[in-house]
Write an enzyme that holds these catalytic residues in place. Structure first.
Site, PDB file in Angstrom:
ATOM      1  N   THR A  14       0.814  -1.217   0.000  1.00 35.02           N
ATOM      2  CA  THR A  14       0.000   0.000   0.000  1.00 35.02           C
ATOM      3  C   THR A  14       0.844   1.263   0.000  1.00 35.02           C
ATOM      4  O   THR A  14       0.426   2.296  -0.518  1.00 35.02           O
ATOM      5  CB  THR A  14      -0.928  -0.024   1.238  1.00 35.02           C
ATOM      6  OG1 THR A  14      -1.806  -1.144   1.105  1.00 35.02           O
ATOM      7  CG2 THR A  14      -1.775   1.221   1.355  1.00 35.02           C
ATOM      8  N   THR A  89       1.760  -4.541   4.256  1.00 31.20           N
ATOM      9  CA  THR A  89       1.631  -4.866   5.681  1.00 31.20           C
ATOM     10  C   THR A  89       1.125  -6.287   5.935  1.00 31.20           C
ATOM     11  O   THR A  89       1.365  -6.842   6.996  1.00 31.20           O
ATOM     12  CB  THR A  89       0.658  -3.885   6.381  1.00 31.20           C
ATOM     13  OG1 THR A  89      -0.592  -3.908   5.686  1.00 31.20           O
ATOM     14  CG2 THR A  89       1.211  -2.480   6.418  1.00 31.20           C
ATOM     15  N   ASP A  90       0.410  -6.864   4.950  1.00 34.57           N
ATOM     16  CA  ASP A  90      -0.277  -8.138   5.230  1.00 34.57           C
ATOM     17  C   ASP A  90       0.676  -9.272   5.599  1.00 34.57           C
ATOM     18  O   ASP A  90       0.387 -10.065   6.504  1.00 34.57           O
ATOM     19  CB  ASP A  90      -1.125  -8.561   4.018  1.00 34.57           C
ATOM     20  CG  ASP A  90      -2.353  -7.666   3.824  1.00 34.57           C
ATOM     21  OD1 ASP A  90      -2.684  -6.901   4.757  1.00 34.57           O
ATOM     22  OD2 ASP A  90      -2.975  -7.738   2.758  1.00 34.57           O
TER      23      ASP A  90
HETATM   24  N1  ASP Z   1      -2.938  -5.441   1.226  1.00 38.21           N
HETATM   25  C1  ASP Z   1      -1.788  -4.585   1.343  1.00 38.21           C
HETATM   26  C2  ASP Z   1      -0.506  -5.397   1.197  1.00 38.21           C
HETATM   27  O1  ASP Z   1      -0.150  -6.089   2.122  1.00 38.21           O
HETATM   28  C3  ASP Z   1      -1.816  -3.916   2.658  1.00 38.21           C
HETATM   29  C4  ASP Z   1      -0.683  -2.964   2.920  1.00 38.21           C
HETATM   30  O2  ASP Z   1       0.314  -2.884   2.268  1.00 38.21           O
HETATM   31  O3  ASP Z   1      -0.821  -2.262   3.902  1.00 38.21           O
HETATM   32  O4  ASP Z   1       0.131  -5.334   0.188  1.00 38.21           O
END
Ligand code: ASP
Length: 328
Positions: A14, A89-90
């Site tokens: 993200t 983050t995932d």
């Molecule tokens: N869905 C995204 C990912 O992990 C969430 C993020 O980056 O915060 O790529």
């Protein structure tokens, strides 16, 4: 002030996404560089390298291992005072954990990310990247392993987990707390991570034949047998509480062990250790008698990566358990 050099390796997430017609996604031009960190000191030189341009659910174990091998090469080069990885983050905690258990530790490595994309109000990416860069070159960073910096907090990769689906304060280390903080342009370490797990030295290779089964009331036996039938060489069972499972799951674990499969038991609880204190059928002590090992206080998804790396390094179940400090 002496010039310091940091390397930023981008993998996606993200932090780099933009709003498209179908929702947030990676930009179509992946070479569009990393997000610009806000206000870096003039003594800090930053070089950028792009490895992937992926949402982090697309980060497979083999991609994570590729990232760790790149970090290991750069670590050995001695060119950098610090290295930062930007990541979705995932699955960030998995990539960061694999780096933590495999890197030598001669160069600080910091993972960072963003909960909000650059196009959203209250964007957190530039601030997180700045905090990560300052942490990576901080004089106070001493052999702490790989760390994760988001929302001005510094967390150990072994302990950190994403706790919130949407809030910018999403990352926490339940039961342990952060290692420190980024306070404006200062990096303050408040404690050191002890009892870290580390792989034997050598090139990181994963054997991905490791299953992960989360128990629920009346659930898990079929899933453990499915892993074994599918060719897994090890299975991680996320048990209840202290490391207990339904009696039929204990039977499936015993069968798995009898067929030569390593079974590691972790807990669905996100704080505390598993320990063989219950002797009833399916209790942790019963599972140990049946040949499973209890995997301390690491969550199932991290123990799974650990076992992939152990199998890849040619270690058997007993040697892997001993490395975790949990004798089989
Ligand atoms: N869905 C995204 C990912 O992990 C969430 C993020 O980056 O915060 O790529």
């Amino acid at each position: 002030m002496k010039t310091k050099k940091a390397l930023v390796i981008s993998t996606g997430g993200t932090i780099e996404m933009s709003q498209g017609p179908a929702g947030f996604d990676m930009p179509s031009q992946p070479s569009e560089g990393p997000v610009e960190p806000g206000g870096l000191p003039s003594w800090l030189e930053v070089e950028h390298r792009r490895l992937f341009s992926l949402p982090s659910p697309s980060m497979t174990p083999s991609r994570m291992a590729g990232l760790c091998r790149l970090l290991a090469d750069e670590e050995r080069s001695g060119r950098w005072d610090g290295m930062v990885v930007t990541h979705g983050t995932d699955t960030l905690e998995e990539s960061a954990f694999l780096a933590d258990i495999s890197l030598e530790g001669s160069c600080p490595v910091v993972f960072t990310a963003a909960m909000r994309s650059p196009s959203e109000l209250g964007v957190d990416g530039p601030r997180n990247l700045r905090g990560a860069l300052l942490t990576s070159v901080s004089d106070g960073f001493h052999n702490f392993g790989t760390v994760v910096v988001l929302n001005d907090e510094i967390h150990s990769a072994a302990r950190v987990t994403k706790t919130y689906t949407s809030n910018v304060s999403a990352f926490a280390s339940p039961g342990y707390g952060p290692l420190g903080f980024v306070d404006d342009d200062r990096v303050i370490f408040a404690r050191a991570p002890l009892g870290r797990v580390h792989l034997p030295p050598g090139t990181l290779t994963l054997d991905e034949r490791v299953g992960l089964v989360r128990t629920a009331a009346g659930l898990g036996a079929r899933e453990v047998r499915c892993c074994v039938a599918g060719g897994d060489r090890a299975v991680v069972v996320e048990a209840f509480g202290r490391g207990n499972v339904p009696p039929d799951v204990a039977d499936a674990i015993e069968e798995a062990v009898a067929s030569g499969v390593t079974v590691a038991v972790t807990s669905r609880c996100f704080m505390g250790r598993v320990l063989g204190v219950y002797g009833y059928p399916g209790g942790g002590a019963d599972l140990e008698r049946r040949g499973a090992f209890l995997a301390g206080d690491l969550p199932g998804h991290k123990v799974r990566l650990f076992l992939m790396a152990c199998l890849g390094a040619g270690l058997d179940g007993a040697a892997s358990a001993a490395l975790l400090g949990s004798p089989a």
